[in-house]
Design a protein around this motif. Structure first.
Motif, short mmCIF file in Angstrom:
data_model
loop_
_atom_site.label_atom_id
_atom_site.label_comp_id
_atom_site.label_asym_id
_atom_site.label_seq_id
_atom_site.Cartn_x
_atom_site.Cartn_y
_atom_site.Cartn_z
N ARG A 180 39.20 53.51 53.12
CA ARG A 180 37.65 53.97 53.57
C ARG A 180 37.51 54.44 54.77
NH1 ARG A 180 33.56 49.80 50.70
NH2 ARG A 180 32.55 50.11 52.61
N SER A 181 36.55 55.19 55.30
CA SER A 181 36.58 55.81 56.72
C SER A 181 35.92 54.63 57.29
CB SER A 181 35.33 56.90 56.43
OG SER A 181 34.08 56.47 55.89
N ASP A 182 35.27 53.78 56.82
CA ASP A 182 34.60 52.57 57.75
C ASP A 182 35.53 51.45 57.97
OD1 ASP A 182 34.68 51.63 55.12
OD2 ASP A 182 32.68 50.90 55.31
N GLU A 183 36.49 51.11 56.93
CA GLU A 183 37.31 49.93 57.16
C GLU A 183 38.20 49.98 55.67
OE1 GLU A 183 37.45 45.35 57.95
OE2 GLU A 183 35.40 46.33 57.64
N ARG A 184 39.33 49.77 55.84
CA ARG A 184 40.30 49.81 54.67
C ARG A 184 40.08 48.46 54.02
NH1 ARG A 184 45.24 51.38 53.12
NH2 ARG A 184 46.59 49.89 52.01
N HIS A 185 39.95 48.61 52.59
CA HIS A 185 39.64 47.53 51.83
C HIS A 185 40.86 47.11 50.96
CE1 HIS A 185 35.72 47.94 53.05
NE2 HIS A 185 35.18 47.41 52.06
N CYS A 186 40.75 45.94 50.02
CA CYS A 186 41.78 45.57 48.98
C CYS A 186 41.30 44.86 47.90
CB CYS A 186 42.83 44.63 49.85
SG CYS A 186 42.25 43.34 50.52
N PHE A 187 42.23 44.58 47.04
CA PHE A 187 41.69 43.55 45.86
C PHE A 187 42.46 42.46 45.90
CE2 PHE A 187 40.91 48.04 44.35
CZ PHE A 187 39.68 47.95 43.65
N ARG A 188 41.72 41.38 45.60
CA ARG A 188 42.37 39.90 45.48
C ARG A 188 41.80 39.30 44.32
NH1 ARG A 188 45.15 42.03 48.66
NH2 ARG A 188 45.88 41.07 50.74
N LEU A 189 42.71 38.28 43.86
CA LEU A 189 42.39 37.62 42.61
C LEU A 189 42.25 36.14 42.59
CD1 LEU A 189 42.54 38.39 39.41
CD2 LEU A 189 44.89 37.05 39.57
N VAL A 190 41.02 35.66 42.52
CA VAL A 190 40.50 34.30 42.47
C VAL A 190 40.36 33.87 41.06
CG1 VAL A 190 38.87 32.63 43.25
CG2 VAL A 190 39.59 34.66 44.66
N LYS A 191 41.36 33.13 40.59
CA LYS A 191 41.24 32.56 39.13
C LYS A 191 41.32 33.98 38.20
CE LYS A 191 37.75 28.77 39.26
NZ LYS A 191 36.59 28.20 39.03
N ASP A 192 40.62 34.37 37.51
CA ASP A 192 40.98 35.46 36.68
C ASP A 192 39.99 36.79 37.11
OD1 ASP A 192 38.66 34.38 35.52
OD2 ASP A 192 39.38 34.34 33.61
N LEU A 193 39.32 36.39 38.12
CA LEU A 193 38.39 37.29 38.77
C LEU A 193 38.90 38.37 39.97
CD1 LEU A 193 34.95 35.54 38.84
CD2 LEU A 193 35.84 36.74 37.10
N VAL A 194 38.67 39.63 39.86
CA VAL A 194 39.17 40.48 40.76
C VAL A 194 37.96 40.98 41.60
CG1 VAL A 194 40.07 42.94 41.33
CG2 VAL A 194 40.97 41.45 39.14
N TYR A 195 38.45 40.81 42.96
CA TYR A 195 37.26 40.90 44.10
C TYR A 195 37.93 42.38 44.95
CZ TYR A 195 35.07 36.69 42.92
OH TYR A 195 34.16 35.80 42.19
N TYR A 196 36.89 42.99 45.48
CA TYR A 196 37.16 44.30 46.32
C TYR A 196 36.49 43.61 47.56
CZ TYR A 196 36.27 48.73 47.93
OH TYR A 196 36.41 50.07 48.66
N VAL A 197 37.50 43.58 48.79
CA VAL A 197 36.93 43.12 49.80
C VAL A 197 37.53 43.88 51.27
CG1 VAL A 197 38.86 41.53 49.68
CG2 VAL A 197 36.85 40.98 51.08
N SER A 198 36.84 43.85 52.36
CA SER A 198 37.24 44.60 53.25
C SER A 198 38.43 43.72 54.14
CB SER A 198 36.07 44.69 54.38
OG SER A 198 35.68 43.61 54.87
N GLU A 199 39.18 44.17 54.80
CA GLU A 199 40.23 43.61 55.54
C GLU A 199 39.81 42.42 56.47
OE1 GLU A 199 43.40 46.20 57.04
OE2 GLU A 199 44.39 46.54 54.93
#
Length: 212
Positions: free
Chosen positions: A60-79
Motif C-alpha cells: 500500500r502507498s501508506d504502509e505495507r500490510h500483511c496477513f497473520r493467523l490467530v487460531k483459524d482466523l486470518v487478519y489483515y494488519v499493518s506492519e
C-alpha cells in the motif's frame, strides 16, 4: 523418563497423544504467519473478487500490510501494528487488525463481511441492486433478476461480485449465478447473485459466530 514396569504402556501412549494434541492446539492459537499452502488458498479466494489487486493490499502507498493467523482466523494488519504486537505475548492476543475470514476444518477459506471495505476498493465485478431489493439482500437472501439494477459488463458466471445499493454503498458480496449477457433473458425470480455475506450480519448478531 524411567517408568515402572507395572505402568500400562497403553496409558503412556494415550497420555502422549493428549500432550501432542495440546501442543498442536496451543501452536495454532498463537499469532503466526500463514504457511505457503494457507497463503495460496487465501490468495485464490481473494483473487475471485479483486484479481491481481492483491498486491495493492500488501504494498500500500501508506504502509505495507500483511496477513497473520490467530487460531483459524486470518487478519489483515499493518506492519506498524505487527511490530507493536511483538511486544505482547502471543498467547494473550485474541484479535487485531481486520479479520478477513476463517479457515474451515476442511482447509477451505471463508471470507467474512469484515473484509468488505477492502474488497470493495478493488472489486473486479460489481452488482447494483434496486432499492426494493436492498433489504432482502441484507437479510441474507440471493439477488434476483427482479432486484437487479445493473451489473459490470462481461461478468462471468461464478465470479466473485461486490453488491452495492444505488448510492454506491457496498452491502456485501456473493457469487454471480449468471454471466452478464444471460441476465437479460432470465425470469424475474431467477437468481443473479448467490449471497455470501452482507452488512446486515452486524445487526443479526452474526459477529458472535465470526469471532467464536
Amino acid at each position: 523418563t524411567n517408568l515402572p514396569n507395572t505402568f500400562p504402556s497403553k496409558c503412556v501412549a494415550e497420555d502422549c497423544t493428549q500432550i501432542c494434541e495440546v501442543i498442536n492446539n496451543t501452536y495454532h492459537q498463537k499469532m503466526r504467519p500463514l504457511t505457503e499452502d494457507e497463503t495460496k488458498i487465501l490468495f485464490q479466494k481473494l483473487s475471485d473478487y479483486i484479481g491481481r489487486s492483491i498486491e495493492n493490499l500488501i504494498n500500500r502507498s501508506d504502509e505495507r500490510h500483511c496477513f497473520r493467523l490467530v487460531k483459524d482466523l486470518v487478519y489483515y494488519v499493518s506492519e506498524k501494528v505487527m511490530k507493536s504486537a511483538t511486544s505482547i505475548s502471543r498467547d494473550t492476543i485474541l484479535h487485531f487488525g481486520t479479520c478477513f475470514g476463517k479457515f474451515t476444518k476442511s482447509g477451505k477459506f471463508r471470507l467474512h463481511i469484515t473484509a468488505l471495505d477492502h474488497l470493495s476498493q478493488y472489486a473486479k465485478f460489481k452488482v447494483w441492486v434496486k432499492p426494493n431489493a436492498e433489504m432482502s439482500f441484507l437479510y441474507g437472501n440471493n439477488v434476483l433478476k427482479s432486484g437487479l439494477a445493473r451489473m459490470t459488463e462481461l461478468t462471468p458466471q461464478f465470479a466473485g461480485v461486490i453488491v452495492y445499493n444505488m448510492s454506491d454503498i457496498p452491502l456485501g458480496f456473493g457469487v454471480a449465478a449468471q454471466a452478464t449477457e444471460t441476465c437479460k433473458d432470465l425470469e424475474p425470480a431467477s437468481n443473479v447473485v448467490l449471497h455470501q455475506a452482507d452488512i446486515g450480519e452486524y445487526l443479526r448478531g452474526m459477529e458472535d459466530e465470526i469471532f467464536s
